[in-house]
Design a protein around this motif. Sequence first.
Motif, PDB file in Angstrom:
ATOM      1  N   VAL A  96     -34.816  39.332  27.230  1.00 53.72           N
ATOM      2  CA  VAL A  96     -34.581  39.404  28.714  1.00 53.72           C
ATOM      3  C   VAL A  96     -34.510  41.121  29.020  1.00 53.72           C
ATOM      4  CG1 VAL A  96     -33.899  37.233  29.252  1.00 53.72           C
ATOM      5  CG2 VAL A  96     -32.176  39.016  28.970  1.00 53.72           C
ATOM      6  N   GLY A  97     -34.751  41.497  30.320  1.00 50.73           N
ATOM      7  CA  GLY A  97     -34.254  42.743  30.564  1.00 50.73           C
ATOM      8  C   GLY A  97     -32.994  42.823  31.035  1.00 50.73           C
ATOM      9  N   ASP A  98     -32.471  44.031  31.278  1.00 57.93           N
ATOM     10  CA  ASP A  98     -31.098  44.472  31.507  1.00 57.93           C
ATOM     11  C   ASP A  98     -30.769  44.161  32.936  1.00 57.93           C
ATOM     12  OD1 ASP A  98     -28.602  45.117  31.164  1.00 57.93           O
ATOM     13  OD2 ASP A  98     -29.007  47.288  31.055  1.00 57.93           O
ATOM     14  N   GLU A  99     -30.674  43.072  33.375  1.00 55.05           N
ATOM     15  CA  GLU A  99     -29.889  42.375  34.584  1.00 55.05           C
ATOM     16  C   GLU A  99     -28.606  41.679  34.706  1.00 55.05           C
ATOM     17  OE1 GLU A  99     -31.657  43.028  37.637  1.00 55.05           O
ATOM     18  OE2 GLU A  99     -33.241  44.241  37.049  1.00 55.05           O
ATOM     19  N   PRO A 100     -27.974  41.936  35.680  1.00 52.33           N
ATOM     20  CA  PRO A 100     -26.578  41.051  35.453  1.00 52.33           C
ATOM     21  C   PRO A 100     -26.585  39.639  35.288  1.00 52.33           C
ATOM     22  CG  PRO A 100     -27.004  42.620  37.847  1.00 52.33           C
ATOM     23  CD  PRO A 100     -28.155  42.649  36.987  1.00 52.33           C
ATOM     24  N   GLY A 101     -26.014  39.300  34.206  1.00 55.88           N
ATOM     25  CA  GLY A 101     -25.617  38.060  33.867  1.00 55.88           C
ATOM     26  C   GLY A 101     -26.875  37.319  32.990  1.00 55.88           C
ATOM     27  N   PHE A 102     -28.069  38.342  32.814  1.00 53.73           N
ATOM     28  CA  PHE A 102     -29.078  37.888  31.985  1.00 53.73           C
ATOM     29  C   PHE A 102     -29.823  36.480  32.994  1.00 53.73           C
ATOM     30  CE2 PHE A 102     -25.979  39.855  28.859  1.00 53.73           C
ATOM     31  CZ  PHE A 102     -26.659  41.038  29.295  1.00 53.73           C
ATOM     32  N   ILE A 103     -29.976  35.669  31.998  1.00 48.78           N
ATOM     33  CA  ILE A 103     -30.537  34.467  32.607  1.00 48.78           C
ATOM     34  C   ILE A 103     -29.450  33.415  32.682  1.00 48.78           C
ATOM     35  CG2 ILE A 103     -32.093  32.205  32.386  1.00 48.78           C
ATOM     36  CD1 ILE A 103     -33.891  33.828  30.884  1.00 48.78           C
ATOM     37  N   VAL A 104     -28.698  32.882  31.668  1.00 48.16           N
ATOM     38  CA  VAL A 104     -27.795  31.877  31.541  1.00 48.16           C
ATOM     39  C   VAL A 104     -26.505  32.077  32.404  1.00 48.16           C
ATOM     40  CG1 VAL A 104     -26.366  30.523  30.005  1.00 48.16           C
ATOM     41  CG2 VAL A 104     -28.692  31.078  29.341  1.00 48.16           C
ATOM     42  N   ASP A 105     -25.872  33.141  32.270  1.00 49.10           N
ATOM     43  CA  ASP A 105     -24.702  33.603  32.876  1.00 49.10           C
ATOM     44  C   ASP A 105     -24.948  33.701  34.638  1.00 49.10           C
ATOM     45  OD1 ASP A 105     -23.322  33.069  30.659  1.00 49.10           O
ATOM     46  OD2 ASP A 105     -22.495  34.971  30.431  1.00 49.10           O
ATOM     47  N   ALA A 106     -26.033  34.304  34.594  1.00 50.28           N
ATOM     48  CA  ALA A 106     -26.351  34.562  36.130  1.00 50.28           C
ATOM     49  C   ALA A 106     -26.471  33.177  36.935  1.00 50.28           C
ATOM     50  CB  ALA A 106     -27.793  35.388  36.168  1.00 50.28           C
ATOM     51  N   LEU A 107     -26.938  32.112  36.227  1.00 50.96           N
ATOM     52  CA  LEU A 107     -27.000  30.786  36.694  1.00 50.96           C
ATOM     53  C   LEU A 107     -25.834  30.080  36.673  1.00 50.96           C
ATOM     54  CD1 LEU A 107     -30.494  29.728  35.712  1.00 50.96           C
ATOM     55  CD2 LEU A 107     -29.978  30.728  37.773  1.00 50.96           C
ATOM     56  N   LEU A 108     -25.142  30.207  35.474  1.00 53.57           N
ATOM     57  CA  LEU A 108     -24.060  29.313  35.064  1.00 53.57           C
ATOM     58  C   LEU A 108     -22.489  29.932  35.837  1.00 53.57           C
ATOM     59  CD1 LEU A 108     -22.326  27.431  33.195  1.00 53.57           C
ATOM     60  CD2 LEU A 108     -21.989  29.394  31.693  1.00 53.57           C
ATOM     61  N   PHE A 109     -22.191  30.919  36.029  1.00 55.80           N
ATOM     62  CA  PHE A 109     -21.172  31.567  36.564  1.00 55.80           C
ATOM     63  C   PHE A 109     -20.965  31.168  38.007  1.00 55.80           C
ATOM     64  CE2 PHE A 109     -20.613  32.922  32.402  1.00 55.80           C
ATOM     65  CZ  PHE A 109     -19.126  32.804  32.018  1.00 55.80           C
ATOM     66  N   GLY A 110     -22.052  31.297  38.608  1.00 53.33           N
ATOM     67  CA  GLY A 110     -21.963  30.795  40.146  1.00 53.33           C
ATOM     68  C   GLY A 110     -21.656  29.644  40.219  1.00 53.33           C
ATOM     69  N   TYR A 111     -22.203  28.566  39.441  1.00 52.15           N
ATOM     70  CA  TYR A 111     -22.116  27.488  39.547  1.00 52.15           C
ATOM     71  C   TYR A 111     -20.400  27.040  39.039  1.00 52.15           C
ATOM     72  CZ  TYR A 111     -21.595  22.932  36.736  1.00 52.15           C
ATOM     73  OH  TYR A 111     -21.265  21.732  36.074  1.00 52.15           O
ATOM     74  N   LEU A 112     -19.849  27.502  38.069  1.00 52.53           N
ATOM     75  CA  LEU A 112     -18.710  27.425  37.537  1.00 52.53           C
ATOM     76  C   LEU A 112     -17.616  27.906  38.860  1.00 52.53           C
ATOM     77  CD1 LEU A 112     -18.719  28.682  33.948  1.00 52.53           C
ATOM     78  CD2 LEU A 112     -18.636  26.305  34.853  1.00 52.53           C
ATOM     79  N   ASN A 113     -17.900  29.106  39.382  1.00 50.55           N
ATOM     80  CA  ASN A 113     -16.890  29.591  40.624  1.00 50.55           C
ATOM     81  C   ASN A 113     -16.987  28.852  41.650  1.00 50.55           C
ATOM     82  OD1 ASN A 113     -15.214  31.621  41.394  1.00 50.55           O
ATOM     83  ND2 ASN A 113     -16.993  32.568  42.760  1.00 50.55           N
ATOM     84  N   HIS A 114     -18.298  27.999  41.841  1.00 47.82           N
ATOM     85  CA  HIS A 114     -18.141  27.052  43.006  1.00 47.82           C
ATOM     86  C   HIS A 114     -17.352  25.724  42.708  1.00 47.82           C
ATOM     87  CE1 HIS A 114     -21.218  24.845  46.118  1.00 47.82           C
ATOM     88  NE2 HIS A 114     -20.036  24.784  46.435  1.00 47.82           N
ATOM     89  N   ALA A 115     -17.481  25.251  41.558  1.00 45.61           N
ATOM     90  CA  ALA A 115     -16.563  24.181  41.151  1.00 45.61           C
ATOM     91  C   ALA A 115     -15.204  24.380  41.109  1.00 45.61           C
ATOM     92  CB  ALA A 115     -17.146  23.595  39.797  1.00 45.61           C
ATOM     93  N   VAL A 116     -14.752  25.927  40.842  1.00 47.23           N
ATOM     94  CA  VAL A 116     -13.412  25.986  40.968  1.00 47.23           C
ATOM     95  C   VAL A 116     -12.672  26.006  42.135  1.00 47.23           C
ATOM     96  CG1 VAL A 116     -11.780  28.097  40.567  1.00 47.23           C
ATOM     97  CG2 VAL A 116     -13.418  27.316  38.701  1.00 47.23           C
ATOM     98  N   SER A 117     -13.660  26.727  43.063  1.00 48.09           N
ATOM     99  CA  SER A 117     -13.521  26.781  44.531  1.00 48.09           C
ATOM    100  C   SER A 117     -13.290  25.504  45.172  1.00 48.09           C
ATOM    101  CB  SER A 117     -14.257  27.405  45.367  1.00 48.09           C
ATOM    102  OG  SER A 117     -14.250  27.658  46.728  1.00 48.09           O
ATOM    103  N   MET A 118     -13.832  24.451  44.563  1.00 45.74           N
ATOM    104  CA  MET A 118     -14.009  23.154  45.189  1.00 45.74           C
ATOM    105  C   MET A 118     -12.637  22.604  44.902  1.00 45.74           C
ATOM    106  SD  MET A 118     -16.895  20.219  44.282  1.00 45.74           S
ATOM    107  CE  MET A 118     -18.094  20.754  45.414  1.00 45.74           C
ATOM    108  N   PHE A 119     -12.124  22.529  43.506  1.00 53.35           N
ATOM    109  CA  PHE A 119     -11.081  22.252  43.047  1.00 53.35           C
ATOM    110  C   PHE A 119      -9.810  22.884  43.871  1.00 53.35           C
ATOM    111  CE2 PHE A 119      -7.490  23.014  40.092  1.00 53.35           C
ATOM    112  CZ  PHE A 119      -6.711  21.609  39.989  1.00 53.35           C
ATOM    113  N   GLU A 120      -9.871  24.343  44.054  1.00 57.34           N
ATOM    114  CA  GLU A 120      -8.820  24.924  44.444  1.00 57.34           C
ATOM    115  C   GLU A 120      -8.493  24.723  45.905  1.00 57.34           C
ATOM    116  OE1 GLU A 120      -7.749  29.767  44.967  1.00 57.34           O
ATOM    117  OE2 GLU A 120      -9.718  29.107  44.699  1.00 57.34           O
ATOM    118  N   ASN A 121      -9.488  24.231  46.515  1.00 61.44           N
ATOM    119  CA  ASN A 121      -9.477  23.773  48.109  1.00 61.44           C
ATOM    120  C   ASN A 121      -9.118  22.149  48.228  1.00 61.44           C
ATOM    121  OD1 ASN A 121     -10.114  26.299  49.199  1.00 61.44           O
ATOM    122  ND2 ASN A 121     -12.300  25.975  49.018  1.00 61.44           N
TER     123      ASN A 121
END
Length: 583
Positions: A173-198
């Motif tokens: 892949v090219g040099d973009e933030p998060g590449f493929i996997v983490d660019a998709l994964l960490f937004g999802y993880l953060n959303h889940a954490v926020s759901m729990f936090e709230n």
Amino acid sequence: MARELNEVGVVGLGTAGAGIAEVLAQAGLSVTAVEVSDEAVARARAAIERSAGEEKDAVLGRIRFTTSLDDLAAAELVVEAVPERAELKAGILAQLDKVCGPDTVLATNTSSLSVTELAVATGRPGKVVGLHFATPAKDAQLVQVVRTAIADAAAVEDAQALAERLGKVQVTVGDEPGFIVDALLFGYLNHAVSMFENKYASREDIDAAMRFGCGLPKGPLQVVDEIGVDTTYDVLDALHRKSGKRLHAPSPVLKQMTTAGVLGQKSGRGFYTYAEAGSAEVVADASTPTPGGAAEGARPVQTVGVVGSGTMATGIIEVVAKGGYDVTFIARSDEKVANVEKALAKSLDKQVQRGRLEESVRDEVLGRVKGATSVEALSDVDLVIEAVVESLPVKEALFADLGRIAKAGAVLATTTSSLPVIKCAQASGRPADVVGMHFFNPAQVMKLVEVVSTVSTAPDVAATVHAVSAKLKKVAVSCNDRAGFIVNALLFPYLNDAVSMLEAHYASAADIDTAVKAGLGYPMGPFELLDVVGNDVSLAIEQELHTEFRDPALAPAPLLEHLVTAGYLGRKTGRGFWDYSSR
């Protein structure tokens, strides 16, 4: 042509680095593994020993542990896997540039930082590549090779060949933030954490929802604990600095937990509590729910009504009858009643033929089911489950009738996946009796039921749905009434992000699907899943989420809208993100 490497190094032996060192040694390479102190080396050695099991002697025999970067002088390729901080990584790479020979490839395992910016901190930017191993490195199949605009082709080829030698699926892949996997994964993880936090849903229910509703191997909070709460925070922080997306702004609780040293499995406590530091064994703590506690106080249910004659309704009828309940279902005509009975008999006959069901059980199930054409037939049932078309006016009219017809104390449940349950509740005139009971399709196969309580739902009504779900051998999770509930609220923003990635020509649909399946262990890539769900259905859910939460990041990707306009709806039309005419 790529070199066949023999001497490699790993700098940083935390969760990721220790896993990378183990994988390299298992492939027969000689590994020099570097940490900052003897204590850190001892922890890493113990972690690799536990992970390698019966192969520990062979694996550890190929790893030389040290606290000095100078011991990497003979390495042909070195992977840095230190914490996700730009200054730290750049400093390590600059030191390696001085220690290693001129042909040594310097690889960074960064998941979110610019490889180009790290490369120019050295005197050999052309020899610096990204080599991002999915976590855990031992089990995950994906390695993303990140090629910068200034990388030498030979260095990239060496990295690609190494990934293939390790038996990994390699995506460049090219040099973009998060590449493929983490660019998709960490937004999802953060959303889940926020759901729990709230306090929208419990940690157990969030994780169970994604495992049983989407077939994911692990729930998002379990994944955060495995990656490390501090690492998750660092990755999100780096992604947010690059993207500016609200989805990447780390949930405050991540920073609080990091500051407190509550880092996940590696510290023995994160969102869950573990048997000891470094253990993956979850143990009960003060937040662990009591088994069966959600069903306490349930109203008695012996008879169930189902309204609807489509695929979902027919599946629910089968599941409920198999659970031992007498079922009365309502269809709009005698012909539709006959069609449901025929479909139900066909489904059960297939199970008998495949040895999954006894003939006597099939006959008992069919004997519990009767059809009718008027909702008046539901006047004496204990629970009504509506599974009609996903139209709010239709559902409101039905609940107005059910509120009038159903006996006092009957529970009225809607299977809606996207509409406000409170609207159905208010239409019924008895909102305390109304609850969401969201089955997943196909109901006969999928284990999850989302139990959705409105501000008006009586506690014993939600408890009743939990009790019934348990009898149906379903996994029930609790949440409140807002767009998407748990699963769709977490799933569809991730799918939308994948569409935006494709739209930006950052990677092909094939590479994105491959990266997600190999890197995360998901059963389908995002575009395969969108085509199965239906792009029109996906667009409608995205629009509902965007309308409720008013977050620009949730606006449907234009490419999704264009495909729907063109009639490319997925498998059901033969073409969506993929073309099925030649498959």
